[in-house]
Enzyme design. Structure first.
Site, PDB file in Angstrom:
ATOM      1  N   ASP A  50       4.491   8.747  -7.245  1.00  0.00           N
ATOM      2  CA  ASP A  50       3.843   7.482  -7.595  1.00  0.00           C
ATOM      3  C   ASP A  50       4.388   6.980  -8.927  1.00  0.00           C
ATOM      4  O   ASP A  50       3.794   7.189  -9.990  1.00  0.00           O
ATOM      5  CB  ASP A  50       2.327   7.705  -7.682  1.00  0.00           C
ATOM      6  CG  ASP A  50       1.548   6.398  -7.702  1.00  0.00           C
ATOM      7  OD1 ASP A  50       2.096   5.367  -7.278  1.00  0.00           O
ATOM      8  OD2 ASP A  50       0.373   6.413  -8.118  1.00  0.00           O
ATOM      9  N   GLU A 122       4.810  -3.919  -3.305  1.00  0.00           N
ATOM     10  CA  GLU A 122       3.520  -4.605  -3.239  1.00  0.00           C
ATOM     11  C   GLU A 122       3.649  -6.129  -3.274  1.00  0.00           C
ATOM     12  O   GLU A 122       4.428  -6.693  -4.049  1.00  0.00           O
ATOM     13  CB  GLU A 122       2.629  -4.132  -4.390  1.00  0.00           C
ATOM     14  CG  GLU A 122       1.196  -4.573  -4.262  1.00  0.00           C
ATOM     15  CD  GLU A 122       0.239  -3.642  -4.986  1.00  0.00           C
ATOM     16  OE1 GLU A 122      -0.917  -4.045  -5.198  1.00  0.00           O
ATOM     17  OE2 GLU A 122       0.633  -2.509  -5.335  1.00  0.00           O
ATOM     18  N   LYS A 158       3.009  -3.335   0.684  1.00  0.00           N
ATOM     19  CA  LYS A 158       1.739  -2.885   0.117  1.00  0.00           C
ATOM     20  C   LYS A 158       0.820  -4.079  -0.114  1.00  0.00           C
ATOM     21  O   LYS A 158       1.187  -5.040  -0.797  1.00  0.00           O
ATOM     22  CB  LYS A 158       2.020  -2.142  -1.189  1.00  0.00           C
ATOM     23  CG  LYS A 158       0.945  -1.193  -1.651  1.00  0.00           C
ATOM     24  CD  LYS A 158       1.473  -0.379  -2.831  1.00  0.00           C
ATOM     25  CE  LYS A 158       0.446   0.580  -3.365  1.00  0.00           C
ATOM     26  NZ  LYS A 158       0.961   1.276  -4.569  1.00  0.00           N
ATOM     27  N   PHE A 204      -8.196   5.662  -2.793  1.00  0.00           N
ATOM     28  CA  PHE A 204      -8.129   6.113  -4.183  1.00  0.00           C
ATOM     29  C   PHE A 204      -9.173   7.193  -4.454  1.00  0.00           C
ATOM     30  O   PHE A 204     -10.290   7.118  -3.956  1.00  0.00           O
ATOM     31  CB  PHE A 204      -8.346   4.925  -5.125  1.00  0.00           C
ATOM     32  CG  PHE A 204      -7.132   4.040  -5.269  1.00  0.00           C
ATOM     33  CD1 PHE A 204      -6.196   3.921  -4.253  1.00  0.00           C
ATOM     34  CD2 PHE A 204      -6.929   3.302  -6.418  1.00  0.00           C
ATOM     35  CE1 PHE A 204      -5.074   3.113  -4.378  1.00  0.00           C
ATOM     36  CE2 PHE A 204      -5.826   2.478  -6.577  1.00  0.00           C
ATOM     37  CZ  PHE A 204      -4.893   2.385  -5.550  1.00  0.00           C
TER      38      PHE A 204
END
Length: 355
Positions: A50, A122, A158, A204
């Protein structure tokens, strides 16, 4: 040894035999613990990095990599990636929007050279409540990737998991464009994504824990009782029970205990600092999430409609607050990155005028 042979020691159970067996035990025990936690985790789960930092990705050699506006902003501030920003500015030719898209694609393109699997890119978070604009932006990003020879199968678009974002992803998946629905804080979001045919979701963990720590006034939780861990576990078990193919990729970790408690999850996207900790800690990890056990669980199926989705989100203050906060946070970093891009465009134009 006072005339006592090794064989006699074995028979008599003398101190010599105890010493020999103790040494053998220690050797065997050392051999079993030489594996690191990240090596053990890799056997149970697909590990994803990430970050937008190419060097960090090279270091850990993950299967996939994820980025977001905040990570791209941090990477763009690093001197070693100034050339990537400059090339995007040149491509945009004064258009900030085009430059921003090219910058995201430029980072993603470099990452595809390092990882063999998916790279997530994203969509602008400010489009999170606009289905049609999200679809249009995703198509633009895929077109830019194709211009540099990256096939759409390598890219996960994303998108924030609002109702509109999920419906945009449903259309994109029908075009063969794979999607990663992010900012998942609720089972309602997860079910809606699965029913829309999304390739992957990012529920998350740490941000959920943050909310509950503040709400309940506690310092922390045991890993198995961590609300974020429990949320991802519930989503994983629901998917496996009801045969959903959407990949569950746990994200946003605060500590390694949250990660190890989710060993067995389809994927886990982990920051470089936490990967470092896992790499420097020895020990085998037990399987925590088991698809076969999930299939045997009594988990009722929920038919997800827009009304059901919105009501379930309304009844979940944590999910409602964290989704909105996440979108605002990503949008804020997009604005900061746009300012960097605009400054570079202005500097370039000024240089032209002085020639």
């Amino acid at each position: 040894m006072d005339g006592v042979s090794v064989f006699e020691s074995l028979a008599l159970g003398t101190p010599l035999v105890h010493k020999l067996f103790s040494r053998l035990f220690l050797l065997a025990n050392n051999n079993t613990t030489m594996v690191t936690q990240v090596e053990s985790l890799n056997k149970l789960t697909t590990v994803v990095c990430d970050t937008g930092d190419f060097n960090a990705i090279k270091k850990f050699a993950p299967q996939d990599a994820t980025t977001n506006p905040s990570l791209i902003y941090k990477a763009a501030m690093m001197e070693e990636y100034a050339s990537v920003v400059d090339e995007a500015v040149a491509y945009g030719n004064g258009d900030v929007s085009v430059t921003m898209d090219k910058l995201a694609v430029a980072f993603g393109t470099e990452i595809t050279k390092i990882v063999p699997g998916y790279v997530s890119t994203e969509v602008d978070a400010r489009l999170s409540f606009d289905k049609d604009a999200t679809i249009a932006k995703a198509l633009e990003l895929i077109k830019m990737y194709e211009e540099v020879g990256i096939k759409k199968e390598r890219i996960l678009i994303k998108i924030a998991a609002t109702w509109e974002g999920i419906q945009a992803a449903k259309v994109l998946e029908q075009f063969g464009i794979t999607c990663n629905l992010t900012l998942i804080f609720s089972i309602a979001q997860a079910i809606a994504c699965a029913e829309a045919g999304c390739t992957l979701i990012s529920p998350f963990v740490g941000r959920i824990m943050d909310w509950y720590k503040k709400s309940q006034g506690v310092e922390g939780y045991a890993a198995a009782e961590d609300p974020g861990v429990m949320s991802v576990t519930a989503i994983y078990n629901y998917y496996k029970k009801h045969g959903h193919d959407t990949i569950v990729m746990g994200a946003s970790f605060r500590n390694t205990d949250e990660i190890t408690e989710l060993a067995g999850c389809d994927r886990l996207t982990i920051s470089p600092p936490l990967l470092d900790q896992l790499s420097s800690t020895q020990g085998s990890l037990p399987l925590k999430l088991d698809p076969e056990k999930a299939k045997a669980m009594d988990i009722p199926k929920i038919e997800m409609t827009e009304n059901t989705f919105r009501w379930m989100m309304n009844e979940d203050p944590m999910a409602t607050e964290k989704v909105a906060e996440g979108i605002r946070g990503f949008a804020k970093d997009i604005v900061k990155l746009e300012q960097i891009v605009q400054d570079k465009i202005n500097a370039k134009n000024k240089k032209r005028r002085t020639r």
